[in-house]
Design a protein around this motif. Structure first.
Motif, PDB file in Angstrom:
ATOM      1  N   SER A  39       0.833  -1.195   0.000  1.00  0.00           N
ATOM      2  CA  SER A  39       0.000   0.000   0.000  1.00  0.00           C
ATOM      3  C   SER A  39       0.871   1.249   0.000  1.00  0.00           C
ATOM      4  CB  SER A  39      -0.929  -0.011   1.210  1.00  0.00           C
ATOM      5  OG  SER A  39      -0.175  -0.258   2.366  1.00  0.00           O
ATOM      6  N   ARG A  42       2.103   1.737  -3.521  1.00  0.00           N
ATOM      7  CA  ARG A  42       1.062   2.309  -4.382  1.00  0.00           C
ATOM      8  C   ARG A  42       0.884   3.790  -4.115  1.00  0.00           C
ATOM      9  NH1 ARG A  42      -4.029  -1.553  -5.593  1.00  0.00           N
ATOM     10  NH2 ARG A  42      -2.864  -3.154  -6.691  1.00  0.00           N
ATOM     11  N   ALA A  43       0.958   4.160  -2.825  1.00  0.00           N
ATOM     12  CA  ALA A  43       0.777   5.568  -2.477  1.00  0.00           C
ATOM     13  C   ALA A  43       1.901   6.402  -3.073  1.00  0.00           C
ATOM     14  CB  ALA A  43       0.725   5.721  -0.958  1.00  0.00           C
ATOM     15  N   ASP A  46       1.463   7.100  -6.672  1.00  0.00           N
ATOM     16  CA  ASP A  46       0.207   7.724  -7.046  1.00  0.00           C
ATOM     17  C   ASP A  46       0.376   9.194  -7.393  1.00  0.00           C
ATOM     18  OD1 ASP A  46      -2.394   7.502  -7.699  1.00  0.00           O
ATOM     19  OD2 ASP A  46      -3.164   7.941  -5.704  1.00  0.00           O
ATOM     20  N   PRO A  48       0.679  11.658 -10.776  1.00  0.00           N
ATOM     21  CA  PRO A  48       0.336  11.461 -12.198  1.00  0.00           C
ATOM     22  C   PRO A  48       1.512  11.087 -13.081  1.00  0.00           C
ATOM     23  CG  PRO A  48      -0.820  13.360 -11.323  1.00  0.00           C
ATOM     24  CD  PRO A  48       0.052  12.843 -10.214  1.00  0.00           C
ATOM     25  N   ARG A  51       2.755   7.606 -12.401  1.00  0.00           N
ATOM     26  CA  ARG A  51       1.786   6.618 -12.844  1.00  0.00           C
ATOM     27  C   ARG A  51       1.923   6.401 -14.354  1.00  0.00           C
ATOM     28  NH1 ARG A  51      -3.306   8.540 -10.130  1.00  0.00           N
ATOM     29  NH2 ARG A  51      -3.336   9.822 -11.979  1.00  0.00           N
TER      30      ARG A  51
ATOM     31  N   VAL B  92       1.727  -3.224  -8.053  1.00  0.00           N
ATOM     32  CA  VAL B  92       1.287  -1.874  -8.390  1.00  0.00           C
ATOM     33  C   VAL B  92       0.190  -1.903  -9.447  1.00  0.00           C
ATOM     34  CG1 VAL B  92       2.027   0.386  -9.202  1.00  0.00           C
ATOM     35  CG2 VAL B  92       3.562  -1.003  -7.819  1.00  0.00           C
ATOM     36  N   PRO B  94      -0.004  -0.874 -12.778  1.00  0.00           N
ATOM     37  CA  PRO B  94      -0.230   0.492 -13.262  1.00  0.00           C
ATOM     38  C   PRO B  94      -1.495   0.576 -14.102  1.00  0.00           C
ATOM     39  CG  PRO B  94       2.027  -0.208 -13.691  1.00  0.00           C
ATOM     40  CD  PRO B  94       1.286  -1.407 -13.213  1.00  0.00           C
TER      41      PRO B  94
END
Lengths: 341, 240
Positions: A39, A42-43, A46, A48, A51, B92, B94
């Motif tokens: 987690s 992922r944070a 996160d 833009p 990503r 992840v 994406p």
């Protein structure tokens, strides 16, 4: 890895001592940490731009890995089922002629550029003249029918583009082959890439050679492919898009920038024609340069070459390829497109 | 790196490829026709890893029976990098390219139409509402000499992007994989989409507003929105 009786013994001589940390344990710890920190991971990603970069990175990997697998399978098949003496008989003894044959035979391997690196390495290992193998390396991804058809589809009404791409890429491959005959030095290529495998005898032995060669090549090259994908994803996010826009007028700058862009973006040779077609603000010539340079040398190919043939090979071969490809593309464009357009 | 670790990595990476190919997540990264390649590549990778593991186990049992040849005694630190896509895919995952890529890239015309100035398109199919790909709508709006869009109600699917005070409907077009993606966009007139956050997927119907700037490289056509409905992200987020 040392050839000791216990095939499990990698870094440690004999049996691994108790308590010694091996890469298997490191892998387990990394995996556990990653799962525990999922987690958090992922944070962090996160944002833009990150990503987008991550998506492009995975996309390049997913797109290129199957072709690398195809390449290592062909490489394994050559090692196991094509004895060196057969290859020597097929190719002309004269090196310059062998370069020509290798360039034209690139038409037969319909794959991305990642497939041709392990194949070229295996050809050298089986005693093919390096000049011919390197010509094949450069020709195969650029002049095969799949790429040419994709180019024709992307540039409807511009048959000259297909011809110019074919001629420019083939010329690049052959010129590099002949340059290698004249100036190339065998000691630039890492010793491991030159090593001959003993000719396999018997059915079981052949299949073992096949699987082991393919596995080894995949492990060797895969990491470098990932490195290339990382670099191209990072640069793709960092390079500002305005590079494309303001170049319509300045033709020399346009050519240089498109050549650099081809290296940076590391696109698949089957898709780059569509990208070039979408850059419709530019004249055709810079876009042709983009199409000829991209399959010959880009970020992920450079990483693959450095990993397969060694660093001292790659830092000489890659810049030379870049210059030759740009030159060949400009000449081919002037002939087949009849100017800048 | 030890041979076992390499084999485990191969199995993991092949498994990652198989996973996205089977669940359909691969559509976020490449075009649909790549699926057999991904499955084949992933399966071969898993197989090479498993065969090597099996052979090593057997060779360990019959000691000295000529294990696999060891030709890779050079440093293989680079092999660790194989872990990066494995972690990226499994942990992840994406997402598909979205609004960030649209604002990052300046407008570009769909391939093939822009340079020639004008082009003729086949007539739109009959029907009150014509579903169109966003790329098709943009090229017809900008470069169709027969004006096939005039007076017709069309239905477009894409995601919302707010850029320089305008509300856009956008879609990414890819040729091979997400690395070569470029956006197509339509400006939404009427205000229904203004409160929606970026990257909301919507299906809109409406009519093309003929305006100035046609046939220009950066032309963004306008759509007078009649209805707007939020939808979940389609399985296949790109156009081709």
């Amino acid at each position: 890895m040392a050839t000791v009786s216990d095939s499990a013994a990698g870094e440690a001589p004999g049996r691994p001592r108790k308590g010694r940390i091996t890469s298997v344990e490191v892998l387990c710890v990394v995996l556990l940490l990653a799962i525990a920190g999922q987690s958090w991971l992922r944070a962090v990603l996160d944002v833009p731009a990150l990503r987008t970069g991550a998506t492009v990175f995975v996309a390049v990997c997913v797109q290129a890995l199957p072709f690398l697998v195809l390449g290592v399978l062909i490489s394994g098949a050559i090692a196991a089922f094509v004895p060196a003496r057969v290859l020597r008989r097929v190719l002309p003894r004269n090196e310059s002629a062998a370069v020509g044959v290798a360039g034209v035979s690139g038409i037969a391997l319909a794959g991305c550029e990642c497939a041709s690196v392990p194949v070229a390495r295996r050809l050298i290992g089986q005693g093919v003249a390096p000049a011919a193998a390197l010509t094949f390396l450069l020709a195969a991804p650029a002049v095969n029918p799949v790429v040419l058809v994709a180019t024709a589809v992307a540039f409807p009404g511009e048959p000259g583009m297909v011809l110019a791409r074919f001629a420019g890429s083939l010329a690049t491959a052959m010129v590099m082959g002949w340059l290698w005959i004249r100036w190339g030095k065998l000691e630039w290529i890492a010793e491991r890439a030159l090593r001959r495998l003993p000719d396999a005898e018997g059915g079981r032995d052949r299949w073992r050679t096949f699987a082991e060669t393919a596995r080894g090549d995949l492990v060797d090259a895969g990491g470098f492919l990932v490195l290339g994908a990382l670099v191209s994803a990072a640069l793709g996010v960092l390079v500002p898009d305005e590079w494309f826009g303001a170049l319509g007028e300045q033709i020399v700058l346009g050519i240089v920038v498109m050549a650099v862009l081809a290296v940076v973006l590391s696109l698949c040779s089957e898709a780059d024609a569509f990208v070039a077609a979408s850059l419709s603000a530019l004249p055709l010539l810079p876009r042709l340069v983009f199409l000829v340079v991209g399959p010959a040398i880009d970020a992920k190919l450079f990483a693959l070459q450095a990993g397969t043939f060694g660093r001292s090979f790659a830092i000489r071969f890659a810049p030379a390829t870049f210059v030759v490809a740009t030159g060949c593309a400009v000449v081919a464009g002037l002939i087949f497109l009849g100017g800048v357009r | 790196m030890r041979r076992e670790t390499q084999n485990i990595l191969l199995v993991l990476l092949g498994g990652a490829l198989l996973k996205i190919a089977i669940t359909g997540d691969y559509l976020r990264y490449v075009k649909p026709s790549q699926q057999p390649w991904i499955i084949g590549g992933g399966a071969v990778m898993v197989l090479l890893g498993v065969v090597a593991i099996g052979r090593d186990v057997l060779a360990g049992r019959h000691k000295g029976s000529g294990g696999p040849d060891h030709e890779h005694d050079h440093s293989t630190r680079s092999t660790w990098l194989l872990l990066v896509p494995v972690l990226a895919v499994f942990l992840v995952a994406p997402p598909a390219l979205g609004s960030d890529s649209v604002t990052r890239t300046s407008a570009s015309a769909p391939a093939g139409y822009a340079p020639s100035g004008q082009a003729t398109f086949p007539p739109l199919p009959a029907g009150q509402v014509v579903p169109l790909a966003v790329a098709d709508f943009v090229s017809r709006a900008g470069w169709d000499s027969t004006d096939s869009l005039r007076g017709r109600t069309v239905s477009l699917t894409g995601f919302v992007v707010h850029s320089r005070g305008r509300t856009l409907l956008a879609r990414m077009v890819i040729g091979c994989c997400a690395a070569d993606a470029f956006p197509v966009r339509v400006q939404l007139i009427g205000g229904q989409a203004d409160p929606l956050p970026d990257d909301t997927w919507v299906r809109v119907t409406g009519q093309w507003v003929p305006g100035k700037g046609r046939s220009e490289f950066s032309y963004t056509p306008q759509l007078d929105v009649a209805t707007l409905r939020e939808i979940p992200q389609p399985r296949d987020p790109y156009e081709y």
